[in-house]
Design a protein around this motif. Structure first.
Motif, short mmCIF file in Angstrom:
data_model
loop_
_atom_site.label_atom_id
_atom_site.label_comp_id
_atom_site.label_asym_id
_atom_site.label_seq_id
_atom_site.Cartn_x
_atom_site.Cartn_y
_atom_site.Cartn_z
N MET A 1 -3.37 74.33 49.50
CA MET A 1 -2.52 73.75 48.44
C MET A 1 -3.35 73.42 47.20
SD MET A 1 0.28 74.01 49.91
CE MET A 1 1.00 74.13 51.54
N GLU A 2 -4.55 72.89 47.40
CA GLU A 2 -5.42 72.57 46.27
C GLU A 2 -5.80 73.84 45.50
OE1 GLU A 2 -8.61 70.56 48.16
OE2 GLU A 2 -7.57 68.61 48.26
N ALA A 3 -6.08 74.91 46.23
CA ALA A 3 -6.44 76.18 45.57
C ALA A 3 -5.26 76.73 44.80
CB ALA A 3 -6.92 77.18 46.62
N ARG B 1 -3.67 74.61 37.14
CA ARG B 1 -2.30 74.88 36.69
C ARG B 1 -1.63 73.57 36.28
NH1 ARG B 1 -2.66 79.73 38.12
NH2 ARG B 1 -0.74 80.48 37.17
N HIS B 2 -0.94 73.59 35.17
CA HIS B 2 -0.20 72.42 34.70
C HIS B 2 1.25 72.81 34.47
CE1 HIS B 2 0.72 68.66 32.71
NE2 HIS B 2 1.27 69.36 31.72
N LEU B 3 2.15 72.17 35.20
CA LEU B 3 3.57 72.47 35.08
C LEU B 3 4.29 71.35 34.35
CD1 LEU B 3 4.26 73.72 38.73
CD2 LEU B 3 3.63 75.08 36.73
N VAL C 1 5.09 67.34 43.72
CA VAL C 1 6.19 68.09 43.12
C VAL C 1 5.68 69.44 42.62
CG1 VAL C 1 7.81 68.17 41.19
CG2 VAL C 1 7.57 66.07 42.53
N SER C 2 4.51 69.46 42.00
CA SER C 2 3.93 70.71 41.50
C SER C 2 3.71 71.70 42.64
CB SER C 2 2.61 70.44 40.78
OG SER C 2 2.80 69.65 39.62
N ILE C 3 3.12 71.21 43.73
CA ILE C 3 2.87 72.08 44.88
C ILE C 3 4.18 72.59 45.45
CG2 ILE C 3 2.07 72.08 47.27
CD1 ILE C 3 -0.23 70.26 46.37
N GLY C 4 5.19 71.71 45.51
CA GLY C 4 6.49 72.13 46.02
C GLY C 4 7.10 73.25 45.21
N LEU C 5 6.99 73.17 43.88
CA LEU C 5 7.53 74.22 43.01
C LEU C 5 6.76 75.53 43.18
CD1 LEU C 5 8.18 72.17 39.74
CD2 LEU C 5 9.89 73.05 41.33
N LEU C 6 5.44 75.43 43.30
CA LEU C 6 4.62 76.64 43.49
C LEU C 6 4.95 77.32 44.82
CD1 LEU C 6 1.24 75.25 42.15
CD2 LEU C 6 2.50 77.18 41.17
N ILE C 7 5.07 76.52 45.87
CA ILE C 7 5.40 77.08 47.18
C ILE C 7 6.80 77.71 47.15
CG2 ILE C 7 5.94 76.49 49.57
CD1 ILE C 7 3.67 74.51 49.50
N GLY C 8 7.73 77.02 46.50
CA GLY C 8 9.08 77.56 46.39
C GLY C 8 9.10 78.91 45.70
#
Length: 345
Positions: free
Chosen positions: A198-200, A205-207, A254-261
């Motif tokens: 997740m960190e990688a 990245r900035h959302l 939230v950022s990680i959640g959006l990236l995974i989605g």
């Protein structure tokens, strides 16, 4: 707000958050360190010592308290002239040196004896769990009810029996404890690897995040913190938490959640139904009536969804690891699962 004029219908203004465009990094460019460790004999000995410490008994002594002793105290706290219910307790057990209370408070209890009363003028640490008290002056009126020292049991068949080992004594206990540690280590490696993936994924990245999502995650985090405080014996209702203290972590999740989605959508990744069932069967196997636990999960879509989400997240992690550059990182049991502990445990 709604606006209405006769004969012209209803006009309204809608306000909503716009989800950001999410661009994923090239997965092949990610470099992820996966921890590797084994359960050594030293790790096993250290764990047995911890188990023995957990099973110790306490005996009252008539002397001044020292580090490692347990003191039973009554206390009331006054901050900024206000006596607070969340700074009050009776018969509170404090093992000196374990930081159940903040350091300055515990240090002030060293040298006390049963029957003593003390007035302590202290300062809460800046990062105190109740954010609004951080750094503030406080007075505690403390009464020491007793001072106790610990008594450790011997490593023998009776000790092993206390952990359900009826045959084989300490040798069998060592076998079973090592097996439990191995399972714990494997889960720790999976968890640490997932975090590093997740960190990688998030690095650099900035959302632009919808405020509604951040607020929802902050509220969820605050509620979780209140539950943790209540479980530790604090009056969570009387503690005011500062939302800003939770914002950074909320933005990250939230950022990680959006990236995974986005990753799931772009690559059609799905949770395998057989893996979901296997995960539920694994959970159920630890209960007395596994079939009833399985029915409990499948009878409620929300409970089933929790397992499906976990499996889907694990599937995403495995998908990334298959494509990213993965390097081994040698570590130890304690470094991975008990960071910050001394070698003595």
């Amino acid at each position: 707000p709604l606006e209405w004029e006769g004969g012209s219908g209803v006009a309204y203004t809608a306000v909503f958050d716009v989800y950001p465009e999410v661009s994923l990094p090239p997965i092949e460019s990610l470099k992820i360190a996966r921890p590797e460790a084994q359960v050594s004999d030293t790790d096993l000995d250290r764990m047995l010592e911890r188990l023995r410490t957990q099973r110790r008994s306490w005996e009252a002594v008539q002397r001044a308290a020292t580090a490692g002793d347990r003191v039973l105290i009554d206390f009331t706290g006054t901050c900024e002239g206000e006596a607070r219910e969340d700074l009050k307790a009776e018969g509170f057990a404090v093992e000196l040196g374990t930081r159940q209370l903040f350091k300055e408070f515990e240090d002030s209890l060293v040298g006390t004896e049963a029957g003593q009363e003390r007035s302590l003028d202290l300062h809460f640490p800046a990062d105190f769990h109740a954010g609004e008290l951080g750094g503030k002056a406080v007075n505690f009126q403390v009464k020491v009810n007793s001072v106790e020292e610990s008594l450790l049991t011997e490593f023998d068949d009776e000790f092993a029996a206390g952990f359900g080992v009826k045959e084989g004594g300490m040798e069998q206990l060592r076998v079973e404890v090592r097996a439990n540690m191995q399972r714990e280590l494997e889960e720790g490696i999976r968890s640490a690897t997932k975090q590093r993936v997740m960190e990688a994924l998030l690095a650099g990245r900035h959302l632009e995040l919808p405020e509604s999502l951040i607020k929802r995650e902050v509220n969820r985090s605050m509620e979780q913190r209140r539950l943790e405080l209540a479980h530790s014996g604090f009056d969570a209702k009387g503690i005011e938490l500062e939302p800003k203290a939770f914002e950074e972590g909320a933005r990250r999740r939230v950022s990680i959640g959006l990236l995974i989605g986005e990753l799931i959508k772009e690559n059609g990744i799905k949770a395998d139904a057989a893996e979901v069932r296997a995960r539920i069967d694994g959970i159920a196997s630890t209960y007395e009536d596994p079939a009833e636990v399985v029915r409990w999960y499948f009878s409620d879509p929300s409970r089933l969804s929790e397992v499906q989400s976990t499996v889907l997240e694990d599937t995403v992690v495995a998908w990334i690891l298959d494509r990213a550059e993965v390097v081994a990182e040698t570590t130890s049991f304690d470094a991975l699962l008990n960071p910050g502990q001394t070698q003595g445990g």
